[in-house]
Write a protein that holds these residues in place. Sequence first.
Motif, mmCIF file in Angstrom:
data_model
loop_
_atom_site.group_PDB
_atom_site.id
_atom_site.type_symbol
_atom_site.label_atom_id
_atom_site.label_comp_id
_atom_site.label_asym_id
_atom_site.label_seq_id
_atom_site.Cartn_x
_atom_site.Cartn_y
_atom_site.Cartn_z
ATOM 1 N N LEU A 149 2.454 -7.371 -4.726
ATOM 2 C CA LEU A 149 3.192 -6.716 -3.647
ATOM 3 C C LEU A 149 4.687 -6.728 -3.933
ATOM 4 O O LEU A 149 5.456 -7.466 -3.322
ATOM 5 N N THR A 150 5.085 -5.941 -4.929
ATOM 6 C CA THR A 150 6.506 -5.684 -5.114
ATOM 7 C C THR A 150 6.687 -4.182 -4.941
ATOM 8 O O THR A 150 5.765 -3.415 -5.198
ATOM 9 N N TYR A 151 7.869 -3.798 -4.510
ATOM 10 C CA TYR A 151 8.083 -2.394 -4.150
ATOM 11 C C TYR A 151 9.189 -1.802 -5.017
ATOM 12 O O TYR A 151 10.288 -2.324 -5.064
ATOM 13 N N HIS A 178 -1.246 -1.835 -1.127
ATOM 14 C CA HIS A 178 0.168 -1.861 -1.503
ATOM 15 C C HIS A 178 0.901 -0.668 -0.886
ATOM 16 O O HIS A 178 1.961 -0.811 -0.281
ATOM 17 N N ASN A 179 0.317 0.521 -1.025
ATOM 18 C CA ASN A 179 0.969 1.720 -0.506
ATOM 19 C C ASN A 179 1.091 1.674 1.015
ATOM 20 O O ASN A 179 2.097 2.093 1.582
ATOM 21 N N ARG A 224 6.631 -1.280 5.600
ATOM 22 C CA ARG A 224 7.879 -1.961 5.260
ATOM 23 C C ARG A 224 9.067 -1.035 5.506
ATOM 24 O O ARG A 224 10.037 -1.409 6.171
ATOM 25 N N LYS A 225 8.956 0.185 4.980
ATOM 26 C CA LYS A 225 10.071 1.125 5.116
ATOM 27 C C LYS A 225 10.314 1.459 6.589
ATOM 28 O O LYS A 225 11.451 1.542 7.035
ATOM 29 N N TYR A 272 1.253 -1.109 2.877
ATOM 30 C CA TYR A 272 2.304 -2.077 3.218
ATOM 31 C C TYR A 272 3.690 -1.481 2.992
ATOM 32 O O TYR A 272 4.617 -1.706 3.761
ATOM 33 N N ASP A 273 3.801 -0.724 1.914
ATOM 34 C CA ASP A 273 5.101 -0.150 1.572
ATOM 35 C C ASP A 273 5.585 0.783 2.687
ATOM 36 O O ASP A 273 6.750 0.758 3.076
ATOM 37 N N ARG A 322 11.966 -6.769 -1.201
ATOM 38 C CA ARG A 322 11.474 -6.118 -2.416
ATOM 39 C C ARG A 322 10.065 -6.574 -2.757
ATOM 40 O O ARG A 322 9.454 -6.063 -3.688
#
Lengths: 387, 159
Positions: A209-211, A292-293, A299-300, A295-296, A317
Amino acid sequence: MDYNSILSERIQKIAPSGIRKFFDILEEMKDAISLGIGEPDFVTPWHIRDAGIYSLEKGHTKYTSNSGMLTLRKEISAYLKRRFDLSYDPAGEILVTVGGSEAIDLTLRAFINPGDEVIIPVPSFVCYNALVTISGGVPVLLQTKRENEFRLTPEELKSAITPKTKMLVLPYPCNPTGGIMERKDLEALVDVLKGTDIIILSDEIYAELTYGLKHTSPANIEGLSERTIVVNGFSKSHAMTGWRLGYVCGPRPVISQLTKLHQFGIMSAPTTSQYAAIEAMREGDADIEMMHNEYDRRRKFLVSELCRMGLDCFEPRGAFYVFPCIKSTGLGSDEFCERLLISEKVAVISGTAFGPGGEGFVRMCYAASVADIQEALIRIERFIKSL
Amino acid sequence: MNEILKLLEQNSKYTAQQLAPMLDMEESAVEAAIAKYEEDKVILGYQALVDWDKAGEDFVTALIEVKVTPQRGDGFDRIAERIYQYDEVESVYLMSGAFDLTVIISGKSLKEVAQFVAARLSTIEGVTSTATHFILKKYKEKHCLFTKQVEQEERVLFV
């Protein structure tokens, strides 16, 4: 019997988690929204659950090898190569554990002699501090800073090293800050550690989980790799928290000692979970991408909304937390969380729970449904305006 | 661009303001994209998924396998058109395999649906046979579950 006089002094001295009272209040509330617990809101993907169920149907209910099934270790080895360019021999350099937590515990216990110092960058996950103490070591808490995006800088590291330093914990991607260590940040530590025998315990449970860029492990860095023990697991990457399965990788002599501890304390990690994990390693990469997508996006959305409300929010990040600064509200972190919970029934965690340096910040977990995040944001905004 | 469609398919109530940060786009650009999709009929409509059982309404749905004789020049399209013009018809799909069209019909009762099939559908010129299957219970539709999720017990823990 006066149990307190009999129980281990060392264990009794460890402070219980400070937010117990907070969760007790939360539990009583009916329509509270919790952005508190750091756990995926996804259920383990069906094909992985199915593999676990199938293994039970086949009667695979016995202990496995102490190190974990060789098939699983081979899959873990292939996965680490494929996703992070790490090379570990399934026979002797990988140990399957009961969650990343056991892996952390084993590593600390295997290295620490009484009085050894362990450097722990904070704010970070609460377990390191307590487990070091339990092992008879001395935690040296090193505050990372908002202006450095909560990275560990070489200057900070240098200032914390003494002749007694045995180990450095690198909790990146970081719970609760969302900070990461990029390749250049890790390379900057090489010179500081050169010539020492300091071991790095790299907790990479959030590595998937890094963006915006891929995770780099200290084990990828020349000058750090030979001193690095990598801890990882299935909880966050594959939404498998309840299966309690993790692993630790490192040089053969280290894993051999860890395996001894594991063998006496645990025997072997849960067999059903190991079968499910084999499926996760073989067929789970698409699940990782999907989560991941998702969460991203959350997050945004969360960061943009918090910024709109006027909270200073470092863009995380990695992991699935935002760590906004709430100093502008004039409240302390504990007070902010308690009043937010009582007046608007939204649970977020005070930064103070994660060690010194957390004051002025709160942790919000975005591994919650978008609907919950939306509603929580409406309530948080109303709360801030009411101050 | 299709990310907008994927998200709206998951939840059509997302507003442009909510979508914009998720997609790293300006709010106005999201609005314009959605408007274009609607104009181009890429987005055909927005509907709620209703559990009519829970709403306490009598409601039956049937899936009908229809065999037809294709017509010169128009193939299956002409007959499909004659079928989908009826308001009772929810969906019509051309199929590969043992039959030609799937027709999905909803009504208040079995009788109502059966009457429609007998009186309207099977009498259309070119329809050679029908087989009607009533839906007894819906488990999942468009990724939504109809069954009640078991509530997890409360857990107090710190991670």
